[in-house]
Design a protein around this motif. Structure first.
Motif, short mmCIF file in Angstrom:
data_model
loop_
_atom_site.label_atom_id
_atom_site.label_comp_id
_atom_site.label_asym_id
_atom_site.label_seq_id
_atom_site.Cartn_x
_atom_site.Cartn_y
_atom_site.Cartn_z
N MET A 144 0.84 -1.20 0.00
CA MET A 144 0.00 0.00 0.00
C MET A 144 0.88 1.25 0.00
SD MET A 144 -3.19 -0.15 -0.11
CE MET A 144 -3.46 -1.61 -1.07
N PRO A 145 0.54 2.22 -0.84
CA PRO A 145 1.25 3.50 -0.72
C PRO A 145 1.04 4.07 0.68
CG PRO A 145 -0.05 3.43 -2.72
CD PRO A 145 -0.41 2.22 -1.95
N SER B 273 0.76 8.09 -5.79
CA SER B 273 -0.38 8.45 -4.95
C SER B 273 -0.39 9.91 -4.52
CB SER B 273 -0.42 7.55 -3.71
OG SER B 273 0.74 7.74 -2.95
N VAL B 274 0.70 10.64 -4.76
CA VAL B 274 0.69 12.06 -4.33
C VAL B 274 0.26 13.01 -5.44
CG1 VAL B 274 2.50 11.68 -2.64
CG2 VAL B 274 3.11 12.50 -4.90
N MET C 33 -6.41 8.80 -5.02
CA MET C 33 -6.52 9.48 -3.73
C MET C 33 -7.52 10.63 -3.81
SD MET C 33 -4.38 7.71 -2.07
CE MET C 33 -4.61 8.50 -0.53
N LYS D 132 3.75 3.25 -6.36
CA LYS D 132 3.25 3.71 -5.07
C LYS D 132 3.38 5.23 -4.93
CE LYS D 132 4.58 1.44 -1.42
NZ LYS D 132 5.54 0.66 -0.59
N LEU E 240 6.90 14.69 -3.23
CA LEU E 240 5.90 15.72 -2.98
C LEU E 240 6.50 17.12 -3.08
CD1 LEU E 240 2.94 16.05 -2.13
CD2 LEU E 240 3.69 16.12 0.21
N VAL F 126 -1.89 16.49 -5.56
CA VAL F 126 -1.45 17.86 -5.24
C VAL F 126 -1.18 18.69 -6.48
CG1 VAL F 126 -0.44 17.23 -3.03
CG2 VAL F 126 1.02 17.34 -5.03
N TYR G 56 -5.70 -0.10 -5.34
CA TYR G 56 -4.24 -0.23 -5.30
C TYR G 56 -3.81 -1.68 -5.28
CZ TYR G 56 -2.86 4.61 -5.20
OH TYR G 56 -2.62 5.90 -5.56
N LEU H 187 0.53 6.94 1.64
CA LEU H 187 -0.56 7.91 1.71
C LEU H 187 -1.91 7.22 1.93
CD1 LEU H 187 -1.19 10.87 1.56
CD2 LEU H 187 -1.41 10.69 -0.89
#
Lengths: 225, 219
Positions: free
Chosen positions: A68-69, B159-160, B170, B156, B66, B163, B194, A71
């Motif tokens: 899992m990420p 996932s950011v 997400m 993975k 990020l 932004v 995921y 986040l």
């Protein structure tokens, strides 16, 4: 135009505020690393057991947390756990929970591989020399395990610091959030502030992580044999 | 658990997953290319370029994606460099992944012994041929496990991307939580999405690794 932007950094206590934000990030990483270091050693020892039940459970835990990420894990705790149990967790506390859960899994795996990498004849030759069990661990097994483990766990520390940047997305006021606040407050007087602030944050992370990963690299090289 | 809700909003997750996968795909391709070029430069110790590359590797490995994205998406426009959301996402992922892939390639290249290169030279192969027929095939098979780990890591990291205003998984989950307060359903779908993306990759990776280990020991 450009010089207006850089001035924002040093106006009032802006730079100190950024450092304060960075400290929150580092603090959360430090707390999580300390806890997961201890828990990880236990997990690693448990993972070397031959018992199929503990094997299956620890394996499942490790694989889930790893796949899992981070986040997603943060969302699960911050939005999911709080709702499921009707409790109120602050962003910082959820972050620490998630990083401990994740760090323990990673650390456990490191400990496990360090433990199984020490071959059986090390124990046997220790006993053959007439050392007691305690002495075998004290002088032979533990020093070797630590040497294999330390560089990797220092590396985990930099990964932890880098991953902590995600906590801005669950509403913790850390360095990125402080940066945003400074940019917003100076939107009219310093329109190019974003460039300088985000550039500085970028460098701040580098300044924190670089020495740690350098140290890990050094130790790894020195202890390779 | 409200299954009608899940059924109704599954298409949103599918669209978001497709976006994630598309960006991850391009990011990984560019990371591989960047990594290969960087590692070859380091392998041949090309002066000046070599120092530049190791600076880049340290910089990208020691900063979070990020923060890199914030700089690209919100910082650079102040210099007049405006990049679209998707462009930022792919650029950021390649910037990050490039250094990880470079390290993976480098360990592979270093595992090929020097005597092999000398043997190649002595039978009259050119430098290009040595790389093409001797060094790369061995180096790549040694570094495949590291590549696979990096690919999973990069997926993975996608996932950011919310932004930089991309409607990824997400973003969809947060949106549904905010709009309908369907926290359990939204999070369940998020985890499942995921898993659907990453489990097959992880299984293929471990199969590949096992195959290659046989190759390494020659049986």
């Amino acid at each position: 135009m450009q010089d207006l932007g850089i001035r924002v950094l040093f106006e009032g206590s802006n730079f100190l505020r950024l450092l304060g934000g960075l400290w929150i990030t580092v603090k959360i990483a430090l707390i999580s690393v300390a806890i997961s270091f201890v828990l990880g050693i236990f997990l690693g020892i448990i993972m070397t057991f031959k018992n199929p039940v503990t094997k299956a459970i620890t394996r499942l835990y490790l694989e889930f947390v790893r796949i899992m990420p981070q986040l997603v894990l943060l969302f699960l705790v911050y939005f999911g756990l709080t709702r499921a149990f009707n409790i109120n967790l602050s962003g910082q506390l959820s972050a620490i929970i998630v990083f401990v859960v994740w760090g323990t899994a990673e650390m456990g795996d490191l400990v496990r591989s360090a433990l199984i990498s020490i071959s059986k004849h090390q124990y046997e030759s220790g006993t053959a020399l007439g050392l007691t069990n305690l002495q075998v661990y004290r002088y032979i097994i533990i020093p070797q395990t630590v040497r294999r483990l330390l560089p990797l766990s220092i590396n985990l520390m930099t990964r932890m610091v880098k991953t902590t940047s995600l906590i801005v997305l669950i509403g913790v006021v850390e360095v990125l959030k402080v940066g945003q606040q400074i940019i917003e407050a100076n939107r009219y007087t310093a329109p190019s502030g974003a460039l300088w602030i985000y550039g500085t944050i970028f460098l701040l992370y580098f300044i924190v992580c670089f020495p740690i990963s350098r140290l890990a690299g050094r130790l790894e090289k020195r202890w390779m044999n | 658990m409200d299954f009608d809700f899940i059924a109704e909003y599954t298409p949103m997750y599918v669209t978001a997953a497709a976006l994630t996968l598309r960006i991850a795909f391009w990011g990984i391709i560019f990371s591989l290319v960047t990594g290969l070029v960087c590692s070859l430069i380091q392998y041949y110790k090309i002066p000046a370029l070599k120092q530049l590359i190791s600076g880049y590797i340290e910089l990208s490995r020691n900063t979070p994606l990020l923060v890199q994205l914030f700089f690209l998406y919100f910082g650079l426009p102040k210099l007049g460099i405006i990049i679209s959301s998707e462009g930022c996402a792919i650029l950021g992922l390649s910037f990050l992944g490039g250094s990880y892939m470079a390290e993976a390639f480098r360990s592979g290249l270093e595992s090929v012994e020097k005597s092999q290169v000398e043997a190649g030279l002595s039978i009259g192969l050119k430098h290009g041929q040595i790389i093409r027929y001797i060094v790369l095939p061995q180096a790549i098979s040694v570094s495949v496990p590291a590549f696979c780990a990096n690919i999973i890591f990069l997926i993975k990291e996608t996932s950011v991307f919310s932004v930089v205003a991309l409607a990824d998984l997400m973003y969809v989950a947060k949106d549904l939580i905010g709009l309908y307060y369907k926290t359990d359903e939204a999070l369940l779908m998020l985890v499942l999405s995921y898993l659907v993306i990453l489990l097959p990759v992880s299984i293929i990776a471990s199969l590949l690794e096992r195959r290659l280990r046989y190759a390494g020991f020659g049986n």
